[in-house]
Structures are given as structure tokens and as C-alpha cells.
Design a protein around this motif. Structure first.
Motif, PDB file in Angstrom:
ATOM      1  N   SER A  29       1.580 -47.490   7.355  1.00 36.14           N
ATOM      2  CA  SER A  29       2.375 -46.834   6.313  1.00 36.14           C
ATOM      3  C   SER A  29       2.512 -45.329   6.551  1.00 36.14           C
ATOM      4  O   SER A  29       3.290 -44.670   5.874  1.00 36.14           O
ATOM      5  N   LEU A  30       1.744 -44.797   7.501  1.00 33.96           N
ATOM      6  CA  LEU A  30       1.819 -43.354   7.768  1.00 33.96           C
ATOM      7  C   LEU A  30       2.815 -43.014   8.877  1.00 33.96           C
ATOM      8  O   LEU A  30       2.995 -41.856   9.227  1.00 33.96           O
ATOM      9  N   LEU A  31       3.435 -44.048   9.446  1.00 35.64           N
ATOM     10  CA  LEU A  31       4.455 -43.794  10.468  1.00 35.64           C
ATOM     11  C   LEU A  31       5.676 -43.139   9.827  1.00 35.64           C
ATOM     12  O   LEU A  31       6.002 -43.436   8.683  1.00 35.64           O
ATOM     13  N   LEU A  90       1.842 -38.913  12.926  1.00 31.27           N
ATOM     14  CA  LEU A  90       1.676 -39.651  11.683  1.00 31.27           C
ATOM     15  C   LEU A  90       1.871 -38.671  10.544  1.00 31.27           C
ATOM     16  O   LEU A  90       1.590 -37.469  10.686  1.00 31.27           O
ATOM     17  N   LYS A  91       2.352 -39.160   9.403  1.00 29.09           N
ATOM     18  CA  LYS A  91       2.571 -38.271   8.263  1.00 29.09           C
ATOM     19  C   LYS A  91       1.244 -37.692   7.814  1.00 29.09           C
ATOM     20  O   LYS A  91       0.198 -38.369   7.883  1.00 29.09           O
ATOM     21  N   LYS A  92       1.290 -36.453   7.339  1.00 34.32           N
ATOM     22  CA  LYS A  92       0.046 -35.785   6.934  1.00 34.32           C
ATOM     23  C   LYS A  92      -0.455 -36.389   5.628  1.00 34.32           C
ATOM     24  O   LYS A  92       0.258 -36.401   4.628  1.00 34.32           O
ATOM     25  N   LEU A  93      -1.665 -36.877   5.680  1.00 40.36           N
ATOM     26  CA  LEU A  93      -2.222 -37.557   4.514  1.00 40.36           C
ATOM     27  C   LEU A  93      -3.167 -36.615   3.772  1.00 40.36           C
ATOM     28  O   LEU A  93      -4.145 -36.128   4.338  1.00 40.36           O
ATOM     29  N   SER A 127      -2.784 -38.618  -2.787  1.00 40.24           N
ATOM     30  CA  SER A 127      -1.636 -39.370  -2.268  1.00 40.24           C
ATOM     31  C   SER A 127      -1.869 -40.868  -2.456  1.00 40.24           C
ATOM     32  O   SER A 127      -2.998 -41.298  -2.712  1.00 40.24           O
ATOM     33  N   ILE A 128      -0.776 -41.616  -2.329  1.00 42.14           N
ATOM     34  CA  ILE A 128      -0.818 -43.069  -2.523  1.00 42.14           C
ATOM     35  C   ILE A 128      -0.333 -43.743  -1.243  1.00 42.14           C
ATOM     36  O   ILE A 128       0.691 -43.346  -0.682  1.00 42.14           O
ATOM     37  N   ILE A 129      -1.078 -44.756  -0.812  1.00 41.15           N
ATOM     38  CA  ILE A 129      -0.639 -45.549   0.351  1.00 41.15           C
ATOM     39  C   ILE A 129      -0.459 -46.986  -0.128  1.00 41.15           C
ATOM     40  O   ILE A 129      -1.334 -47.521  -0.808  1.00 41.15           O
ATOM     41  N   ILE A 130       0.647 -47.596   0.231  1.00 42.01           N
ATOM     42  CA  ILE A 130       0.841 -49.016  -0.080  1.00 42.01           C
ATOM     43  C   ILE A 130       0.957 -49.759   1.245  1.00 42.01           C
ATOM     44  O   ILE A 130       1.690 -49.332   2.140  1.00 42.01           O
ATOM     45  N   GLY A 131       0.224 -50.851   1.396  1.00 39.37           N
ATOM     46  CA  GLY A 131       0.296 -51.612   2.647  1.00 39.37           C
ATOM     47  C   GLY A 131       0.249 -53.109   2.387  1.00 39.37           C
ATOM     48  O   GLY A 131      -0.200 -53.558   1.334  1.00 39.37           O
ATOM     49  N   GLY A 132       0.712 -53.888   3.359  1.00 40.02           N
ATOM     50  CA  GLY A 132       0.679 -55.356   3.247  1.00 40.02           C
ATOM     51  C   GLY A 132       2.053 -55.921   2.946  1.00 40.02           C
ATOM     52  O   GLY A 132       2.939 -55.222   2.424  1.00 40.02           O
ATOM     53  N   GLY A 133       2.223 -57.199   3.251  1.00 48.13           N
ATOM     54  CA  GLY A 133       3.529 -57.856   3.172  1.00 48.13           C
ATOM     55  C   GLY A 133       4.214 -57.780   1.823  1.00 48.13           C
ATOM     56  O   GLY A 133       5.443 -57.708   1.755  1.00 48.13           O
ATOM     57  N   VAL A 134       3.431 -57.775   0.721  1.00 42.43           N
ATOM     58  CA  VAL A 134       4.040 -57.759  -0.620  1.00 42.43           C
ATOM     59  C   VAL A 134       4.729 -56.407  -0.880  1.00 42.43           C
ATOM     60  O   VAL A 134       5.585 -56.293  -1.760  1.00 42.43           O
ATOM     61  N   ILE A 193       2.404 -36.667  -6.502  1.00 47.71           N
ATOM     62  CA  ILE A 193       1.697 -36.831  -5.226  1.00 47.71           C
ATOM     63  C   ILE A 193       2.568 -37.682  -4.289  1.00 47.71           C
ATOM     64  O   ILE A 193       3.383 -38.468  -4.754  1.00 47.71           O
ATOM     65  N   PRO A 194       2.388 -37.491  -2.963  1.00 50.77           N
ATOM     66  CA  PRO A 194       3.244 -38.263  -2.052  1.00 50.77           C
ATOM     67  C   PRO A 194       2.895 -39.753  -2.018  1.00 50.77           C
ATOM     68  O   PRO A 194       1.743 -40.143  -2.237  1.00 50.77           O
ATOM     69  N   LEU A 195       3.915 -40.550  -1.738  1.00 56.39           N
ATOM     70  CA  LEU A 195       3.759 -42.006  -1.624  1.00 56.39           C
ATOM     71  C   LEU A 195       4.072 -42.406  -0.187  1.00 56.39           C
ATOM     72  O   LEU A 195       5.117 -42.031   0.348  1.00 56.39           O
ATOM     73  N   PHE A 196       3.156 -43.144   0.428  1.00 54.04           N
ATOM     74  CA  PHE A 196       3.393 -43.636   1.790  1.00 54.04           C
ATOM     75  C   PHE A 196       3.598 -45.143   1.747  1.00 54.04           C
ATOM     76  O   PHE A 196       2.666 -45.895   1.475  1.00 54.04           O
TER      77      PHE A 196
END
Ligand code: KG4
Ligand code: ZN
Length: 403
Positions: free
Chosen positions: A169-171, A183-186, A333-340, A359-362
Motif C-alpha cells: 500500500s506504500l507504493l 515508497l511513500k513516506k509513512l 497515518s492509515i494503511i489499508i491492505g488486503g483483497g477487501v 492524516i494521510p491514507l495509504f
């Protein structure tokens, strides 16, 4: 450095090649840059749909069949050093047969006939998913990685699949494929919401030197959110994987202003913790479907309305828990990952939360929201300096991101 990523944890056979380089910025700091050479995903979803879910033995067989042709395809994108022939290819193959034939005869069969493997390509590392996932499926990728590592005399790095979803998700989605990127700055601490067919987890992400580190904030007590989508889809007579079908029906319900006569629960929405439970939701869907069948109302309108109500229930629960996690951790910051995470309604709600907290969302770009090997190669590159390969890699079906 060139890294080959291998992913076989579920029903996608995936390989990716990335290149990394270190560059010095004007302030003297060294940054790693990435370039995607190629990322290939071969989905078996259609084969598994007859079973209403992933059938492990079938997944194992398909991975064993797919890996060698995918490798041949991906190596075409690399200048292979044709002078560098493997010094004792035949003997090495013989030793692989001794070691692995009993465990996976199909893979050994296709590996043995892959004459292109006699030439050593310019690859420096291999990264392979060790878990979590279906063990018979994981083992295929691991044996494949072990053999290639030995053949090419390069290290093999074990990667956690869920960490792959975080880092994927950081790409930078805006960069054209093949371009160098960072990669995006986290900003840490970050909260990662990982939602897939096998997992539903809230994880706090911090940084330890150059690596990311993880602590578990909450997880599902029973079904994963993707699993709930898939089971609900099945009850509505839709195919596996069910997420996209439910999402489409829910969208149509919105367009046609269909409101479900059934109200589904919002499981654990008010619990004091950050855990989830989705099996009750599936049971509520089952009862609603049975009632509708009895009353002769199990029609398209009913299905659309229920799909929308189901999606709303999932959304409300995930949104509530995500906000709670942000407040409890002071997430930056928020990271969302996974197929859903491919779900558009969820994406829109996550964007609103990010805006609310400023805050940023990835989010992963749509083409890598599902399983892929690009994310595995990326994590492998981050770990390649620190992971000493002392023992052979094993499959860990229940491997935690925190381990
Ligand atoms: O991460 P993933 O590709 O594989 C696992 O590691 O499990 O996630 C697959 C899950 C499936 O349950 C699938 O139904 C769900 O992601 N999914 C969706 C959507 N697209 C895929 N769920 C809801 N809405 C979608 N649009
Ligand atoms: Zn996944």
C-alpha cells in the motif's frame, strides 16, 4: 539489486521482479528506490468457484503447474547471462529429486523439464511468502524458492504475507510502471487495517531503524471479513470470490433505491476492544435467506437489498473500529491492505476518516489490492540486509505479522 518475489499462499500464483538502488539526496541521506520490472499473477479463482472457496489440494496442484511457465515468462524481461551456464545442473536436479519429489512430484516434474534453468539469470535475492496462508499452497512456493536459491546460489528471504499487504500500500500508484520510485513516506505510528479472505486485523505500525515493526491491536474472533463476503455471496447464489459480486449488487441497490426489509446486526460495534466477529453476520444472512425462500420473496430485489445491508454492516463496523484504533494510538497515518480493500464503498469511507483526522491514507492501487508477488519482493528487499538465512524456510500457515 534484483529481487524475485514468489507468492503462493492462497489461490493466486504470482511472481514479480523488482530492482532496487540506493540514492543520496542533497541532505546526504541515503534512500532506497524501486523499479518494477514485471509482476505476474495467475488467478485460480475460477477453478475454486465450483467449491465455493479455495480448495487446498487443488491450489497446491495448480501452483505446482503454474510456477515454471510463469518463471520462464518473467525471466524474458531480464538479460540472462547466456555464458553463465550452471556448472552442474544435472547433479543439482538429481539432488532436488531426492529432497522434494515425495513432497511435490508435480513441481519436480515441471522443474526437471525447464531447460531454461540451465542458464543463471541476473537475480540477487529471492523473497517468498512463508505464511500466513494454506500450508499445502505455501509449501509449493517455498520448495520452488529453495531450489532456485540453491541453483542460482543466492539467498532466499522469508516474507510475511500480511506485511506484504502493508508495504504494497506504500507504493506510489501514480508512477508509471517501470519508473524508479520511493515508497511513500509513512508517518508513524500508523494504524493498518488488514482485510482479506483469511484475516481481519488492526495493527499498529512503528519504525525500528529502517524496518517497520508491528503490534496487534485487534483481530477477528472467527470469520475474516473477506470470508464473510464470500459466504454471504454463496448464500445469495453468487460465485466465489463473492466480494466483487456483493459489491456490485449493493451498488445496484443504491442506484435503484432498494432498502432491505431485513436489518442485519453490527457485530461487536460497541465492544470496548478492537476485535471483530463476523460469523454471526453470516448466520443472520442465512436466516434472512431461509425466511425469504419460505415466503417466496427470494428474488433479485431481495438479494440486492440484502447485499447493500450486508455491505453497510461491514462498513459501519470497520469504520468504527478503525476510528477507535486511530484515537487510541494517536495514529499519524492509515494503511489499508488486503483483497477487501478493493471495495469502493469502503474506500470512500476510509478516505472520509483520513480527512476527518487530517492524516494521510495509504490504499493499494486496485491492481495490487489482491494477492501478488510485487508486495512480497518489496518486503524481501527491505529485509534483505537483516535476514540471515540460517535454517531452511518452512511454511507457517498461521504466521502472525508480529512474529
Ligand atoms: O488478500 P486477498 O486477495 O487474499 C487473501 O489473502 O485472502 O483477499 C481476497 C478476499 C476475498 O474474500 C474476496 O471476496 C475479497 O477479498 N474481495 C472483496 C472485493 N474484492 C475482493 N471484498 C469486498 N469487495 C470487493 N470489491
Ligand atoms: Zn492476501
Amino acid at each position: 539489486m534484483i529481487i524475485l518475489g514468489i507468492e503462493t499462499s492462497c489461490d493466486e500464483t504470482a511472481l514479480a521482479l523488482i530492482e532496487t538502488r540506493e540514492i543520496k539526496s542533497s541532505d546526504g541521506k541515503v534512500h532506497t528506490e524501486y523499479r518494477i520490472i514485471q509482476s505476474l499473477v495467475h488467478s485460480q479463482a475460477e477453478l475454486h468457484s465450483a467449491y465455493g472457496g479455495v480448495f487446498p489440494t487443488l491450489a497446491k496442484r495448480e501452483h505446482s503447474k503454474n510456477l515454471v511457465p510463469l518463471l520462464e515468462k518473467i525471466l524474458k524481461d531480464l538479460p540472462s547471462d547466456t555464458h553463465k551456464k550452471h556448472p552442474n545442473f544435472t547433479e543439482t536436479l538429481e539432488s532436488f529429486k531426492q529432497a522434494y519429489c515425495e513432497q511435490n512430484a508435480d513441481l519436480l516434474e515441471s522443474f526437471t523439464h525447464a531447460r531454461f534453468l540451465e542458464h543463471i539469470p541476473h537475480i540477487d535475492r529471492i523473497a517468498v511468502t512463508e505464511g500466513p496462508g494454506l500450508e499445502p499452497a505455501l509449501w509449493v512456493g517455498i520448495i520452488f524458492a529453495r531450489m532456485l536459491g540453491e541453483l542460482w546460489n543466492i539467498p532466499v528471504i522469508p516474507v510475511n504475507h500480511m506485511e506484504g499487504h502493508v508495504v504494497g500500500s506504500l507504493l506510489d500508484n501514480d508512477k508509471p510502471s517501470g519508473a524508479w520510485q520511493q515508497l511513500k513516506k509513512l508517518e508513524v505510528p500508523a494504524v493498518a487495517l488488514l482485510i482479506s479472505g483469511g484475516h481481519t486485523e488492526l495493527v499498529e505500525v512503528t519504525r525500528h531503524k529502517l524496518q517497520l515493526s508491528y503490534s496487534l491491536l485487534g483481530q477477528t474472533r472467527d470469520d475474516a471479513v473477506g470470508e464473510a463476503f464470500d459466504k454471504t455471496a454463496r448464500l445469495l447464489g453468487l460465485q466465489y470470490p463473492g466480494g466483487p459480486h456483493i459489491s456490485r449488487l449493493a451498488h445496484e441497490a443504491g442506484e435503484e433505491k432498494i432498502i432491505s426489509s431485513v436489518k442485519l446486526p453490527r457485530p461487536m460495534i460497541s465492544s470496548n476492544d478492537l476485535n471483530f466477529s463476523f460469523s454471526g453476520l453470516k448466520t443472520a444472512v442465512l436466516y434472512a435467506v431461509q425466511d425469504a425462500q419460505k415466503n417466496n420473496t427470494f428474488n433479485e430485489t431481495f438479494k440486492k437489498g440484502l447485499a447493500r445491508e450486508f455491505e453497510q454492516s461491514i462498513t459501519e463496523v470497520l469504520v468504527t473500529k478503525l476510528q477507535k484504533a486511530i484515537e487510541e494510538t494517536g495514529a499519524q497515518s492509515i494503511i489499508i491492505g488486503g483483497g477487501v480493500s478493493a471495495n469502493h464503498v469502503l474506500r470512500a469511507h476510509f478516505a472520509q476518516i483520513a480527512e476527518r483526522y487530517s492524516i494521510p491514507l495509504f490504499l493499494p492501487s486496485m491492481h495490487i489490492s489482491g494477492d501478488n508477488a510485487l508486495m512480497i519482493a518489496l518486503v524481501g528487499s527491505m529485509k534483505s540486509e537483516t535476514t540471515a538465512q540460517s535454517t531452511p524456510i518452512h511454511a507457517h500457515g498461521t504466521k502472525k505479522i508480529t512474529e
